[in-house]
Design a protein around this motif. Sequence first.
Motif, short mmCIF file in Angstrom:
data_model
loop_
_atom_site.label_atom_id
_atom_site.label_comp_id
_atom_site.label_asym_id
_atom_site.label_seq_id
_atom_site.Cartn_x
_atom_site.Cartn_y
_atom_site.Cartn_z
N VAL A 378 0.83 -1.20 0.00
CA VAL A 378 0.00 0.00 0.00
C VAL A 378 0.87 1.26 0.00
CG1 VAL A 378 -1.72 1.30 1.32
CG2 VAL A 378 -1.96 -1.17 1.04
N ALA A 379 1.96 1.24 0.77
CA ALA A 379 2.90 2.37 0.76
C ALA A 379 3.47 2.58 -0.63
CB ALA A 379 4.02 2.14 1.77
N HIS A 380 3.82 1.49 -1.29
CA HIS A 380 4.37 1.58 -2.65
C HIS A 380 3.36 2.23 -3.60
CE1 HIS A 380 6.90 -0.04 -6.05
NE2 HIS A 380 5.75 0.20 -6.68
N GLU A 381 2.13 1.72 -3.62
CA GLU A 381 1.15 2.22 -4.58
C GLU A 381 0.70 3.64 -4.24
OE1 GLU A 381 0.85 0.67 -7.22
OE2 GLU A 381 1.76 -1.21 -6.58
N LEU A 382 0.44 3.93 -2.96
CA LEU A 382 0.05 5.29 -2.59
C LEU A 382 1.15 6.29 -2.91
CD1 LEU A 382 -1.75 4.83 0.87
CD2 LEU A 382 -2.79 5.61 -1.27
N SER A 383 2.40 5.87 -2.81
CA SER A 383 3.50 6.79 -3.08
C SER A 383 3.64 7.10 -4.56
CB SER A 383 4.80 6.24 -2.49
OG SER A 383 4.72 6.22 -1.08
N HIS A 384 3.11 6.25 -5.43
CA HIS A 384 2.98 6.66 -6.83
C HIS A 384 2.05 7.87 -6.92
CE1 HIS A 384 5.32 3.71 -8.92
NE2 HIS A 384 4.63 2.68 -8.50
N GLY A 385 0.97 7.85 -6.14
CA GLY A 385 0.07 9.00 -6.10
C GLY A 385 0.75 10.23 -5.54
N PHE A 386 1.56 10.05 -4.49
CA PHE A 386 2.32 11.16 -3.91
C PHE A 386 3.23 11.79 -4.96
CE2 PHE A 386 5.95 12.93 -1.61
CZ PHE A 386 5.33 13.65 -0.59
N THR A 387 3.91 10.95 -5.74
CA THR A 387 4.78 11.45 -6.80
C THR A 387 3.97 12.19 -7.86
OG1 THR A 387 6.43 9.72 -6.45
CG2 THR A 387 6.39 10.74 -8.62
N GLU A 388 2.79 11.68 -8.22
CA GLU A 388 1.93 12.36 -9.19
C GLU A 388 1.58 13.76 -8.72
OE1 GLU A 388 -1.60 10.16 -10.03
OE2 GLU A 388 -0.56 8.61 -11.18
N GLN A 389 1.39 13.95 -7.41
CA GLN A 389 0.96 15.24 -6.89
C GLN A 389 2.13 16.18 -6.60
OE1 GLN A 389 -1.79 14.75 -3.60
NE2 GLN A 389 -3.37 13.92 -4.94
N HIS A 390 3.35 15.72 -6.75
CA HIS A 390 4.51 16.58 -6.47
C HIS A 390 5.43 16.68 -7.69
CE1 HIS A 390 2.93 15.74 -2.41
NE2 HIS A 390 3.36 16.96 -2.17
N SER A 391 6.42 15.83 -7.82
CA SER A 391 7.37 15.98 -8.93
C SER A 391 6.78 15.59 -10.28
CB SER A 391 8.62 15.15 -8.67
OG SER A 391 8.29 13.78 -8.53
N ARG A 392 5.72 14.79 -10.29
CA ARG A 392 5.04 14.36 -11.52
C ARG A 392 5.98 13.60 -12.45
NH1 ARG A 392 2.98 18.93 -14.63
NH2 ARG A 392 4.98 19.90 -14.12
N LEU A 393 6.83 12.76 -11.88
CA LEU A 393 7.81 12.01 -12.67
C LEU A 393 7.15 11.18 -13.76
CD1 LEU A 393 10.08 10.75 -9.74
CD2 LEU A 393 10.73 12.45 -11.48
N VAL A 394 7.57 11.38 -15.00
CA VAL A 394 7.05 10.60 -16.12
C VAL A 394 7.47 9.14 -15.94
CG1 VAL A 394 7.21 10.25 -18.62
CG2 VAL A 394 7.05 12.57 -17.68
#
Length: 548
Positions: A378-394
């Motif tokens: 869950v930490a792994h998948e939610l942190s994809h969302g965290f990245t989407e909302q901050h650095s937006r890494l492609v």
Amino acid sequence: MNKHAASAAIVLLCCTASVYAANPVDLRNQSLSVIQSMVKSPAALCADTDPSQLKQLSSGADFNGTNHIRVQQTYQGYPVWNGDAVIHVPHGGSETLMTLARSRRAAETSMNGVIYQGLKEDLANTPAYVFNDTQAQKVLSHIIGTYLAQDHAERVISNQKAELMVYLDEKNKAHWAYQVSFFAQPRSGTPAKPTFVVDAASMEIYQQWNDLKTQTEARLDDVKGGGVGGNGRIGKISYDGLAGHYPTLDFQRDSNTKICYLQNAEVKVVDSRNDKTPQFACDKPDAQHGNLYWNTLNDEANGGYSPNNDAVYSRKIVDEMYQSWFGVPILVKDGKPMQVQMFVHDPYQGQNAYWEDGKMVFGEGDSESYPVVAPSVVAHELSHGFTEQHSRLVYSGQSGGLNESFSDMADKAVEYFVYGQNNWQIDPELLKDGGRLLRWMDDPTQDCYGKKPGNNCSIGNMRDYNRNLNVHFSSGIFNRAFTLIASKWNTKKAFEVMTQANMHYWTSNTSFADAACGVISAAKDYGYDKDTILYAMKEVGVDTSRCA
């Protein structure tokens, strides 16, 4: 698409006929004057030599009071690929992009990221039809048709998007292009979110990747609940808050019907077997279980005692880590903590879990794995969302490897948050006897089992990198660097600098080298020694010579 032919005419009038490659400007060590001319009103665009401007996306002050202003370059209102940056203003909590352009604080301000000069020449003589909704639909239909013809005919397509932008190719030549994406659901197995960068006129595909990140109205009251969880490897556990047991769970209860639901402000569990949120009768608290509303449902499956309860707990503990360590909810929506849907018991995903547009889906496991609902996953998948909302890494190339690595770091961070130690294996708590581990963070090439690193397996050094490598395999570079940093400090400190870099220094197409510079800047913010970062990056072959 909201832009019309009228805006296209404006673009054409503003352009000349010459064709040149655009000039990328690395903003690291540049003065604020480089971007001040790009902060302007839309009415001034045609009067300027280049109709480019900067748009503020977000801003926020960190624990040092430094205001980090994230900006996006646009050309005639459309985003420029890789043209994004972060401006860092010490003690600049009230500064915005517009006020900073008129500010006298240039000497204090630093930046990182890239902007492009000379776009106008490359974009001269653009056909007006490129800006029409009809062309957007034509490109979208062409790409979807091509995708379905490539052995994907049985997939159901939804959530289709075509967004116009300026794309910079490998030679820094600018092109009008559409970023096309859609959700492709097969009859069984893992869905996909194919994403393409397509020339707006010729429909040439410049880039493509899978952006699916892999794994009367009732009044509901918040109540304390509990139940069992765990699996055959870690044993049956109790969520009752008693000594030696796991914390209680947060449910919601309808006081009229006396029904409890496996949902709260942070999460809504959906059982994929019936597409419903699990509910159970809860007339009153259960005295035998600490006066909690005890979940009496039996959703035991494949050796997991209650994946539904595990989902509620896992969402809770991951958010507690982000709140405790960084003072922020892991995800926000409209300025408030975001409720996430967690689809559990998916029979088609096996060992897989994925994140896509505000929801997580978790497989039921298979002969090698128990159901894949655990705090680490869950930490792994939610942190994809965290990245989407901050650095937006492609999610492609080096930025994609970094995206995947950050989520692996979060996996180990929550393990450290709960247990105070790490084993550096990815999700061993889910394996059945004889099952194979997904990844090793401290020695990523172990998943090669004797093959050459990068041969459909992970790498741990830049010498083995190639641009076609799957992001799960290229993630090994920063995964190993993270373990080296954590071994010198601890996992919390290592994750602090990575999270600070994600929030305030990395940009959408950050390379491994630029990412390392961001981590060094984050270490300075915390007052941590940068020599540890330099050592780790040297060990994995990441160049830090350009870092300030």
